[in-house]
Design an enzyme around this catalytic site. Structure first.
Site, mmCIF file in Angstrom:
data_model
loop_
_atom_site.group_PDB
_atom_site.id
_atom_site.type_symbol
_atom_site.label_atom_id
_atom_site.label_comp_id
_atom_site.label_asym_id
_atom_site.label_seq_id
_atom_site.Cartn_x
_atom_site.Cartn_y
_atom_site.Cartn_z
ATOM 1 N N CYS A 1 43.766 152.206 -27.862
ATOM 2 C CA CYS A 1 44.254 150.704 -27.879
ATOM 3 C C CYS A 1 45.602 150.722 -28.379
ATOM 4 O O CYS A 1 46.714 150.917 -27.842
ATOM 5 C CB CYS A 1 43.240 149.760 -28.629
ATOM 6 N N HIS B 1 38.302 150.401 -25.737
ATOM 7 C CA HIS B 1 37.835 150.704 -26.748
ATOM 8 C C HIS B 1 36.624 151.595 -26.597
ATOM 9 O O HIS B 1 35.359 151.066 -26.385
ATOM 10 C CB HIS B 1 37.321 149.661 -27.841
ATOM 11 N N GLU C 1 34.662 153.710 -28.463
ATOM 12 C CA GLU C 1 33.605 153.543 -29.591
ATOM 13 C C GLU C 1 32.593 152.404 -29.453
ATOM 14 O O GLU C 1 31.544 152.562 -29.826
ATOM 15 C CB GLU C 1 34.389 153.530 -30.896
#
Length: 263
Positions: A131, A224, A226
């Site tokens: 990002c 993202h 994660e």
């Protein structure tokens, strides 16, 4: 370096020392407010750190200030991760601030992360940029940003949307799919892609979602991974790639045994 390398040497007893887990430096964001602290804090999303651990790496959070020069910090590490966070200051790519642009609390945040990233590229240290890190990678390479995609029906702001991967790229090989749904949270995007970078993914509206360095040692994504890595192997694969490349780099540099994830 000597202190870090000592972990892989033979102890006096002649027994083999425990192989060292790859060390992944994760740049922290100096923030004015962090829950539970009275004053400023140094923050990284927990899911980023957990994803590194799940891949078999040891995440070390880097602070924006250091007694060491950036090359010394980077050379102690086996890999670098530049996570998401606040907007870059538009001055870094020669633009005037948009009313919706919200830069980092710490004025030196951009320069800190840019220096770490530049040194990592120069030294051939593997990097995963997410990002904000993705946007920083484009900017330090000579590209620019669109500061605000708009508020109405923006599919990139706190949503999930599809991304098409470009065949032949490192990202395509790592994820092993042609299309993937991603967790997205950004109001800015790449405008002009830096000349030397390779576009590896795009959203259906044309927004660039993936970039990589020609060496193949820097993989950057706008989304993202994660957020859903614990449930989605394709997202965790990005962290597995970083730690795997870090492990291989250490083995190549030192010839020393390196711990393999046993989780």
């Amino acid at each position: 370096m000597e202190a870090l390398d000592a972990a892989t040497r033979l102890p006096a007893s002649g027994m083999m020392a425990t192989p060292r887990t790859p060390l992944i430096g994760v740049t922290g964001m100096w923030s004015n407010r962090v829950h539970g602290l009275r004053f400023d804090g140094n923050a990284v999303a927990v899911q980023v750190l957990k994803s590194v651990v799940s891949a078999g790496g040891e995440p070390l959070i880097l602070f924006a200030e250091s007694a060491l020069l950036a090359p010394d910090r980077v050379r102690m590490l086996d890999g670098i991760l530049i996570p998401g966070g606040a907007d870059l200051r538009p001055q870094t790519y020669g633009a005037t601030a948009h009313p919706e642009t919200v830069p980092a609390d710490y004025e030196g945040q951009d320069a800190f992360e840019a220096e770490i990233l530049r040194v990592a590229i120069e030294e051939g240290v593997p990097v995963l940029a997410i990002c904000r890190g993705f946007q920083l990678f484009n900017v330090i390479s000579g590209g620019t940003l669109n500061q605000h995609l708009g508020d109405d029906d923006n599919p990139h702001r706190n949503s999930v949307h599809g991304v098409e991967l470009i065949a032949g790229t490192v990202l395509h090989r790592v994820l092993g799919v042609d299309r993937i749904d991603v967790s997205s949270y950004h109001h800015q995007a790449v405008d002009q892609v830096a000349d030397d970078l390779i576009v590896s993914a795009r959203a259906s509206d044309g927004v660039v979602e993936g970039l990589e360095h020609p060496t193949g040692e820097v993989v950057a994504v706008q989304w993202h991974p994660e957020d859903t890595a614990a449930q989605e192997p394709h997202q965790q694969a990005l962290f597995d790639w970083l730690v795997g490349r870090a492990r291989e780099r250490r083995r190549t540099r030192t010839g020393a045994p390196v711990a393999v994830n046993s989780r």
